[in-house]
Design a protein around this motif. Structure first.
Motif, PDB file in Angstrom:
ATOM      1  N   HIS A 129      32.115 -18.374  52.801  1.00 11.02           N
ATOM      2  CA  HIS A 129      31.818 -19.638  52.129  1.00 11.02           C
ATOM      3  C   HIS A 129      33.048 -20.480  51.798  1.00 11.02           C
ATOM      4  O   HIS A 129      32.914 -21.633  51.415  1.00 11.02           O
ATOM      5  CB  HIS A 129      31.032 -19.356  50.840  1.00 11.02           C
ATOM      6  CG  HIS A 129      29.877 -18.424  51.063  1.00 11.02           C
ATOM      7  ND1 HIS A 129      28.738 -18.797  51.716  1.00 11.02           N
ATOM      8  CD2 HIS A 129      29.709 -17.108  50.742  1.00 11.02           C
ATOM      9  CE1 HIS A 129      27.897 -17.763  51.782  1.00 11.02           C
ATOM     10  NE2 HIS A 129      28.472 -16.737  51.200  1.00 11.02           N
TER      11      HIS A 129
ATOM     12  N   ARG B  18      25.632 -19.560  40.913  1.00  8.38           N
ATOM     13  CA  ARG B  18      26.753 -19.754  39.996  1.00  8.38           C
ATOM     14  C   ARG B  18      28.101 -19.647  40.705  1.00  8.38           C
ATOM     15  O   ARG B  18      29.143 -19.844  40.089  1.00  8.38           O
ATOM     16  CB  ARG B  18      26.721 -18.707  38.876  1.00  8.38           C
ATOM     17  CG  ARG B  18      25.536 -18.837  37.942  1.00  8.38           C
ATOM     18  CD  ARG B  18      25.689 -17.903  36.755  1.00  8.38           C
ATOM     19  NE  ARG B  18      24.498 -17.919  35.918  1.00  8.38           N
ATOM     20  CZ  ARG B  18      23.442 -17.142  36.116  1.00  8.38           C
ATOM     21  NH1 ARG B  18      23.451 -16.261  37.106  1.00  8.38           N
ATOM     22  NH2 ARG B  18      22.385 -17.218  35.336  1.00  8.38           N
ATOM     23  N   ASN B  19      28.079 -19.293  41.979  1.00  6.20           N
ATOM     24  CA  ASN B  19      29.337 -19.108  42.696  1.00  6.20           C
ATOM     25  C   ASN B  19      30.078 -20.428  42.867  1.00  6.20           C
ATOM     26  O   ASN B  19      29.527 -21.505  42.662  1.00  6.20           O
ATOM     27  CB  ASN B  19      29.076 -18.470  44.070  1.00  6.20           C
ATOM     28  CG  ASN B  19      28.949 -16.962  43.980  1.00  6.20           C
ATOM     29  OD1 ASN B  19      29.636 -16.319  43.204  1.00  6.20           O
ATOM     30  ND2 ASN B  19      28.052 -16.390  44.768  1.00  6.20           N
ATOM     31  N   THR B  20      31.323 -20.316  43.298  1.00  7.22           N
ATOM     32  CA  THR B  20      32.184 -21.494  43.357  1.00  7.22           C
ATOM     33  C   THR B  20      31.976 -22.338  44.612  1.00  7.22           C
ATOM     34  O   THR B  20      32.531 -23.415  44.718  1.00  7.22           O
ATOM     35  CB  THR B  20      33.663 -21.059  43.310  1.00  7.22           C
ATOM     36  OG1 THR B  20      33.916 -20.132  44.377  1.00  7.22           O
ATOM     37  CG2 THR B  20      33.983 -20.405  41.976  1.00  7.22           C
ATOM     38  N   TRP B  21      31.197 -21.820  45.584  1.00  6.11           N
ATOM     39  CA  TRP B  21      31.050 -22.588  46.812  1.00  6.11           C
ATOM     40  C   TRP B  21      30.268 -23.878  46.579  1.00  6.11           C
ATOM     41  O   TRP B  21      29.522 -24.023  45.620  1.00  6.11           O
ATOM     42  CB  TRP B  21      30.397 -21.751  47.908  1.00  6.11           C
ATOM     43  CG  TRP B  21      28.960 -21.378  47.681  1.00  6.11           C
ATOM     44  CD1 TRP B  21      27.917 -22.210  47.397  1.00  6.11           C
ATOM     45  CD2 TRP B  21      28.405 -20.067  47.726  1.00  6.11           C
ATOM     46  NE1 TRP B  21      26.754 -21.512  47.259  1.00  6.11           N
ATOM     47  CE2 TRP B  21      27.012 -20.192  47.464  1.00  6.11           C
ATOM     48  CE3 TRP B  21      28.921 -18.808  47.974  1.00  6.11           C
ATOM     49  CZ2 TRP B  21      26.164 -19.096  47.441  1.00  6.11           C
ATOM     50  CZ3 TRP B  21      28.070 -17.725  47.952  1.00  6.11           C
ATOM     51  CH2 TRP B  21      26.722 -17.873  47.686  1.00  6.11           C
TER      52      TRP B  21
ATOM     53  N   LEU C 131      32.831 -13.766  49.758  1.00  9.67           N
ATOM     54  CA  LEU C 131      32.692 -15.146  49.289  1.00  9.67           C
ATOM     55  C   LEU C 131      33.759 -16.025  49.934  1.00  9.67           C
ATOM     56  O   LEU C 131      33.485 -17.134  50.383  1.00  9.67           O
ATOM     57  CB  LEU C 131      32.816 -15.194  47.766  1.00  9.67           C
ATOM     58  CG  LEU C 131      32.669 -16.563  47.101  1.00  9.67           C
ATOM     59  CD1 LEU C 131      31.278 -17.122  47.340  1.00  9.67           C
ATOM     60  CD2 LEU C 131      32.950 -16.461  45.605  1.00  9.67           C
TER      61      LEU C 131
ATOM     62  N   GLN D  19      23.249 -15.218  40.744  1.00  9.64           N
ATOM     63  CA  GLN D  19      24.694 -15.255  40.965  1.00  9.64           C
ATOM     64  C   GLN D  19      25.072 -16.213  42.085  1.00  9.64           C
ATOM     65  O   GLN D  19      26.092 -16.898  42.013  1.00  9.64           O
ATOM     66  CB  GLN D  19      25.229 -13.850  41.286  1.00  9.64           C
ATOM     67  CG  GLN D  19      26.748 -13.842  41.477  1.00  9.64           C
ATOM     68  CD  GLN D  19      27.349 -12.461  41.317  1.00  9.64           C
ATOM     69  OE1 GLN D  19      26.970 -11.715  40.412  1.00  9.64           O
ATOM     70  NE2 GLN D  19      28.267 -12.110  42.189  1.00  9.64           N
ATOM     71  N   CYS D  20      24.253 -16.265  43.149  1.00  2.00           N
ATOM     72  CA  CYS D  20      24.572 -17.163  44.263  1.00  2.00           C
ATOM     73  C   CYS D  20      24.569 -18.617  43.798  1.00  2.00           C
ATOM     74  O   CYS D  20      25.262 -19.463  44.371  1.00  2.00           O
ATOM     75  CB  CYS D  20      23.597 -16.965  45.419  1.00  2.00           C
ATOM     76  SG  CYS D  20      21.857 -17.209  44.994  1.00  2.00           S
TER      77      CYS D  20
ATOM     78  N   GLU E  36      33.969 -10.612  46.412  1.00  2.00           N
ATOM     79  CA  GLU E  36      34.915 -11.725  46.350  1.00  2.00           C
ATOM     80  C   GLU E  36      35.477 -12.046  47.728  1.00  2.00           C
ATOM     81  O   GLU E  36      35.634 -13.220  48.098  1.00  2.00           O
ATOM     82  CB  GLU E  36      36.039 -11.382  45.377  1.00  2.00           C
ATOM     83  CG  GLU E  36      35.580 -11.358  43.915  1.00  2.00           C
ATOM     84  CD  GLU E  36      36.648 -10.851  42.972  1.00  2.00           C
ATOM     85  OE1 GLU E  36      37.751 -10.508  43.462  1.00  2.00           O
ATOM     86  OE2 GLU E  36      36.391 -10.779  41.745  1.00  2.00           O
TER      87      GLU E  36
ATOM     88  N   SER F  51      28.350 -11.017  49.729  1.00  2.00           N
ATOM     89  CA  SER F  51      28.672 -11.689  48.467  1.00  2.00           C
ATOM     90  C   SER F  51      27.497 -11.623  47.499  1.00  2.00           C
ATOM     91  O   SER F  51      27.621 -12.033  46.347  1.00  2.00           O
ATOM     92  CB  SER F  51      29.061 -13.155  48.724  1.00  2.00           C
ATOM     93  OG  SER F  51      28.019 -13.843  49.395  1.00  2.00           O
ATOM     94  N   CYS F  52      26.374 -11.089  47.949  1.00  2.00           N
ATOM     95  CA  CYS F  52      25.173 -10.970  47.122  1.00  2.00           C
ATOM     96  C   CYS F  52      25.105  -9.577  46.502  1.00  2.00           C
ATOM     97  O   CYS F  52      25.162  -8.569  47.218  1.00  2.00           O
ATOM     98  CB  CYS F  52      23.936 -11.224  47.983  1.00  2.00           C
ATOM     99  SG  CYS F  52      22.367 -10.862  47.152  1.00  2.00           S
TER     100      CYS F  52
END
Length: 314
Positions: free
Chosen positions: A307, A21-24, A303, A18-19, A300, A121-122
């Motif tokens: 980030h 795939r995140n938006t950061w 995140l 998931q980390c 969320e 966020s993890c």
């Protein structure tokens, strides 16, 4: 000295991806960029390197030289279908940039020593803190994990602040705020309100010659108030949304937002975060569903703060 939340020692990556795939935007320093350039050049993959690693143009933060491209479908350029990192598989964990080697660990350089916590966020971290027991702060002369040198997220040295500035007493303030947040005799909403009122009072005394004495008085009064509260709820048999919220705010306070942004800005951050969490509809008769909703909201928010904090600070 190493000061850390007890969850640090329990963390283990579950390789969910998931980390990745995140938006950061995952950035790296120039040394990491050059290291990857050599690797891809030796393997005759210069074209892929130019697509995967993009130098940052214009204004950037300290230590940020380039970033890793995302796939058109989303996710890191090096994320495989089995959720593993292709770059790590090829060159080893130590080859990765500092961000990828460290996350979700959150190391801080402070006057007390290195302080460590985790990013909420993890998903694996959320599982760790979905427990009944309050989070504990531990101290040791031995590091609880492998730590990259000088890879700190923040620097906190309160003695460098003026004695007329409340931040000069930051560690005393932080300790008290953590006690407020773990006072289970009152609701989370009441704890947040007491925390805000405490910070408002402390901030009112900035530039006061007796700031230290007045700070002690505020703290003493709060402890009397909390000690006088009767326990109105039975001990929980399972982690509840309120306990998970408590653990999230304990972690948030431990990450030093009130030092980084000042007391007033820190209050605004707490208010924004609390309003978001409070807006989550809790059904009370469906604990698994409520925990899932609160967990998602917390991830969320974390995140955004850790980030992409501009969205919360503006």
């Amino acid at each position: 000295m190493y000061i850390y939340l007890d969850i640090i020692k329990e963390f283990s990556c579950e390789m969910c991806g998931q980390c990745c795939r995140n938006t950061w935007q995952v950035t790296m320093d120039e040394e990491s960029y050059r290291r990857n350039a050599r690797l891809f050049r030796e393997k005759g993959r210069e074209e892929e390197f130019s697509k995967a690693f993009i130098p940052i143009t214009g204004k950037s933060e300290l230590g940020e030289y380039a970033y890793i491209t995302k796939k058109s479908s989303g996710g890191c350029w090096f994320l495989a279908e089995d959720h593993l990192c292709l770059l790590q598989g090829e060159a080893g964990h130590s080859h990765l940039d500092a961000v990828c080697q460290t996350y979700p660990r959150y190391p801080m350089n402070t006057a007390r020593g290195m302080e460590l916590t985790l990013s909420f966020s993890c998903p694996a971290v959320i599982k760790l803190v979905s427990r009944i027991e309050p989070i504990k702060i531990l101290r040791s002369e031995e590091p609880p994990m492998v730590i990259l040198p000088n890879n700190y997220v923040v620097h906190v040295f309160p003695e460098q602040q003026s004695i007329y500035n409340p931040l000069h007493y930051y560690f005393e303030i932080e300790h008290h705020l953590l006690d407020i947040m773990q006072c289970r005799q009152i609701t989370i909403g009441e704890r947040i309100q007491l925390l805000k009122e405490t910070l408002w009072k402390i901030d009112d005394f900035k530039k006061d010659d007796t700031l230290g004495q007045k700070l002690n008085s505020i703290i003493y009064t709060n402890y009397e108030l909390m000690d006088g509260k009767e326990v109105i709820t039975q001990p929980a048999e399972h982690c509840t949304p309120e306990i998970l919220m408590e653990n999230f705010f304990v972690n948030f306070i431990f990450k030093k937002p009130f030092y980084l942004y000042g007391l007033q800005k820190g209050i605004e951050l707490i208010e924004k975060i609390w309003q978001t969490i409070e807006s989550v509809k809790i059904e009370t008769d469906n604990l698994p569903k409520d925990m899932e909703k609160i967990s998602q909201s917390i991830m969320e928010l974390e995140l955004q703060y850790s980030h992409n904090r501009k969205s919360l600070l503006t």
